[in-house]
Design a protein around this motif. Structure first.
Motif, PDB file in Angstrom:
ATOM      1  N   LEU A   6       0.860  -1.203  -0.015  1.00 20.97           N
ATOM      2  CA  LEU A   6      -0.270  -0.081  -0.021  1.00 20.97           C
ATOM      3  C   LEU A   6       0.810   1.405  -0.037  1.00 20.97           C
ATOM      4  CD1 LEU A   6      -2.598  -1.116   2.817  1.00 20.97           C
ATOM      5  CD2 LEU A   6      -2.763  -1.456   0.348  1.00 20.97           C
ATOM      6  N   VAL A   7       0.444   2.496  -0.809  1.00 19.74           N
ATOM      7  CA  VAL A   7       0.788   3.761  -0.627  1.00 19.74           C
ATOM      8  C   VAL A   7      -0.138   4.570  -0.334  1.00 19.74           C
ATOM      9  CG1 VAL A   7       1.821   5.308  -2.011  1.00 19.74           C
ATOM     10  CG2 VAL A   7       2.689   3.325  -2.447  1.00 19.74           C
ATOM     11  N   LEU A   8       0.176   5.568   0.874  1.00 23.48           N
ATOM     12  CA  LEU A   8      -0.689   6.381   1.274  1.00 23.48           C
ATOM     13  C   LEU A   8      -0.331   7.875   0.778  1.00 23.48           C
ATOM     14  CD1 LEU A   8      -2.673   5.257   3.128  1.00 23.48           C
ATOM     15  CD2 LEU A   8      -1.845   6.612   4.932  1.00 23.48           C
ATOM     16  N   GLU A  72      15.921   2.489  -2.581  1.00 20.11           N
ATOM     17  CA  GLU A  72      16.421   1.230  -3.318  1.00 20.11           C
ATOM     18  C   GLU A  72      16.827   0.281  -2.319  1.00 20.11           C
ATOM     19  OE1 GLU A  72      18.693   2.753  -6.403  1.00 20.11           O
ATOM     20  OE2 GLU A  72      18.545   0.588  -7.486  1.00 20.11           O
ATOM     21  N   GLU A  73      17.717   0.688  -1.235  1.00 15.07           N
ATOM     22  CA  GLU A  73      18.108  -0.288  -0.502  1.00 15.07           C
ATOM     23  C   GLU A  73      17.039  -1.098   0.269  1.00 15.07           C
ATOM     24  OE1 GLU A  73      21.255   0.983   2.220  1.00 15.07           O
ATOM     25  OE2 GLU A  73      22.095   2.227   0.512  1.00 15.07           O
ATOM     26  N   GLY A  89       5.087   8.909   2.735  1.00 14.19           N
ATOM     27  CA  GLY A  89       5.940   9.963   2.289  1.00 14.19           C
ATOM     28  C   GLY A  89       6.600   9.926   1.145  1.00 14.19           C
ATOM     29  N   PHE A  90       6.629   8.507   0.710  1.00 13.50           N
ATOM     30  CA  PHE A  90       7.332   8.027  -0.735  1.00 13.50           C
ATOM     31  C   PHE A  90       6.252   7.230  -1.386  1.00 13.50           C
ATOM     32  CE2 PHE A  90       9.582   5.295  -3.303  1.00 13.50           C
ATOM     33  CZ  PHE A  90      10.617   5.783  -3.791  1.00 13.50           C
ATOM     34  N   PRO A  91       6.180   7.498  -2.692  1.00 11.62           N
ATOM     35  CA  PRO A  91       6.738   8.587  -3.533  1.00 11.62           C
ATOM     36  C   PRO A  91       6.098   9.931  -3.188  1.00 11.62           C
ATOM     37  CG  PRO A  91       5.303   7.313  -5.007  1.00 11.62           C
ATOM     38  CD  PRO A  91       5.144   6.715  -3.532  1.00 11.62           C
ATOM     39  N   ARG A  92       6.903  10.917  -3.327  1.00  5.93           N
ATOM     40  CA  ARG A  92       6.478  12.238  -3.228  1.00  5.93           C
ATOM     41  C   ARG A  92       6.603  13.275  -4.625  1.00  5.93           C
ATOM     42  NH1 ARG A  92       6.539  15.181   2.497  1.00  5.93           N
ATOM     43  NH2 ARG A  92       6.933  12.983   2.857  1.00  5.93           N
ATOM     44  N   THR A  93       7.293  12.692  -5.644  1.00  9.79           N
ATOM     45  CA  THR A  93       7.401  13.341  -6.753  1.00  9.79           C
ATOM     46  C   THR A  93       7.229  12.208  -8.072  1.00  9.79           C
ATOM     47  OG1 THR A  93       9.731  12.884  -7.166  1.00  9.79           O
ATOM     48  CG2 THR A  93       9.304  14.830  -5.891  1.00  9.79           C
ATOM     49  N   LEU A  94       6.819  12.723  -9.229  1.00 14.64           N
ATOM     50  CA  LEU A  94       6.596  11.695 -10.150  1.00 14.64           C
ATOM     51  C   LEU A  94       7.845  11.026 -10.389  1.00 14.64           C
ATOM     52  CD1 LEU A  94       4.384  11.138 -11.912  1.00 14.64           C
ATOM     53  CD2 LEU A  94       4.912  12.936 -13.560  1.00 14.64           C
ATOM     54  N   PRO A  95       9.426  11.540 -10.561  1.00 10.05           N
ATOM     55  CA  PRO A  95      10.423  10.746 -10.744  1.00 10.05           C
ATOM     56  C   PRO A  95      10.523   9.613  -9.586  1.00 10.05           C
ATOM     57  CG  PRO A  95      11.035  13.124 -11.152  1.00 10.05           C
ATOM     58  CD  PRO A  95       9.639  12.837 -10.561  1.00 10.05           C
ATOM     59  N   GLN A  96      10.054   9.812  -8.501  1.00 11.20           N
ATOM     60  CA  GLN A  96       9.976   8.911  -7.161  1.00 11.20           C
ATOM     61  C   GLN A  96       9.204   7.884  -7.621  1.00 11.20           C
ATOM     62  OE1 GLN A  96       9.828  10.698  -3.111  1.00 11.20           O
ATOM     63  NE2 GLN A  96      11.521  12.276  -3.764  1.00 11.20           N
ATOM     64  N   ALA A  99      10.268   5.429 -10.118  1.00  9.01           N
ATOM     65  CA  ALA A  99      11.438   4.794  -9.667  1.00  9.01           C
ATOM     66  C   ALA A  99      10.991   3.579  -8.848  1.00  9.01           C
ATOM     67  CB  ALA A  99      12.199   5.396  -8.717  1.00  9.01           C
ATOM     68  N   LEU A 100       9.760   4.028  -8.235  1.00  9.35           N
ATOM     69  CA  LEU A 100       9.023   2.894  -7.323  1.00  9.35           C
ATOM     70  C   LEU A 100       8.685   1.781  -8.466  1.00  9.35           C
ATOM     71  CD1 LEU A 100       8.448   1.609  -4.663  1.00  9.35           C
ATOM     72  CD2 LEU A 100       5.890   3.072  -5.040  1.00  9.35           C
TER      73      LEU A 100
END
Ligand code: ADP
Length: 220
Positions: A6-8, A72-73, A89-96, A99-100
């Motif tokens: 889950l992502v919040l 990543e780790e 709190g992650f992801p918080r930007t489109l690049p993040q 990456a996820l």
């Protein structure tokens, strides 16, 4: 069913921290808060933590490459988050977010919860927010701990966060609009998004989230 991933999402003060701890407990999966992680590193005085604190205290975002490197780790195959997680709190930007997607291609996110609370209400909540310096449990000036501003759970001091100044909060809310909101469309396009009303009693909000998550999980 397998432990969910889950992502919040939600603006500062929407209740992500509180609800993600409860969700992690409910689904028996680890909870990862990048904010808590950075604050713990800063308190330890590590080079990474002190660097992160420079951004946090100004209300700025820690640069993407730094955040992604750390995450990543945590998400590495065979790591603690492989079997399910709640990300706060992650992801918080489109690049993040991209990456996820890349990092967990083999075991993607199941549901993204967008916790919706209007800006005037979150500003009010953050102004009164106080947190435990040890476990990060969140209190409010209207609902303080039982004994003299020490945490009910561990007795550590309960204080205002360094980045809960009016200036830093306004900057963080502006960054939420410009950097984090685009993620909502990213997940909507993947049909992973559920929107939950974050106003009201914490127990009610929690019930709403679980109901929405269960419904989405049942759709497969
Ligand atoms: P809030 O959501 O109230 O801003 P957090 O504890 O989630 O509180 O984050 C505190 C600060 O930590 C952010 O303002 C930012 O500086 C940093 N931070 C946390 N997560 C990230 C992230 N994913 N990307 C960049 N910076 C982050």
């Amino acid at each position: 069913m397998a432990a969910p991933r889950l992502v919040l999402l939600g603006k500062q003060g929407a209740g992500k921290g509180t609800q993600s701890v409860r969700l992690a407990e409910h689904y028996a999966v680890p909870h990862l808060s990048t904010g808590d992680m950075f604050r713990a590193q800063a308190a330890l005085g590590t080079a990474f933590g002190l660097e992160a604190r420079r951004f946090m205290d100004q209300g700025e975002l820690v640069p993407d490459d730094v955040v992604i490197g750390v995450i990543e780790e945590c998400l590495a195959p065979g790591g603690p988050l492989e079997g399910g997680f709640v990300l706060d709190g992650f992801p918080r930007t489109l690049p993040q977010a991209k990456a996820l997607d890349r990092l967990i291609k083999s075991h993607p996110v199941d549901v993204v919860v967008d916790l919706e609370v209007p800006t005037d209400i979150v500003i009010d909540r953050i102004a009164g927010r106080r947190v435990c310096t040890l476990c990060q449990r969140v209190y409010h000036v209207n609902m303080p701990p039982k004994v003299n501003w020490t945490c009910d759970d561990d007795g550590a001091p309960v204080v205002q966060r360094d980045d809960d100044t009016e200036e830093a909060v306004m900057r963080r809310l502006a960054l939420y609009e410009s950097q984090t909101k685009p993620i909502i469309d990213h997940y909507r396009a993947q049909d992973l998004l559920v929107t939950v009303d974050g106003i009201g009693d914490g127990d009610d909000v929690f019930e709403r989230i679980v109901e929405a998550v269960e419904k989405r999980l049942a759709q497969g």
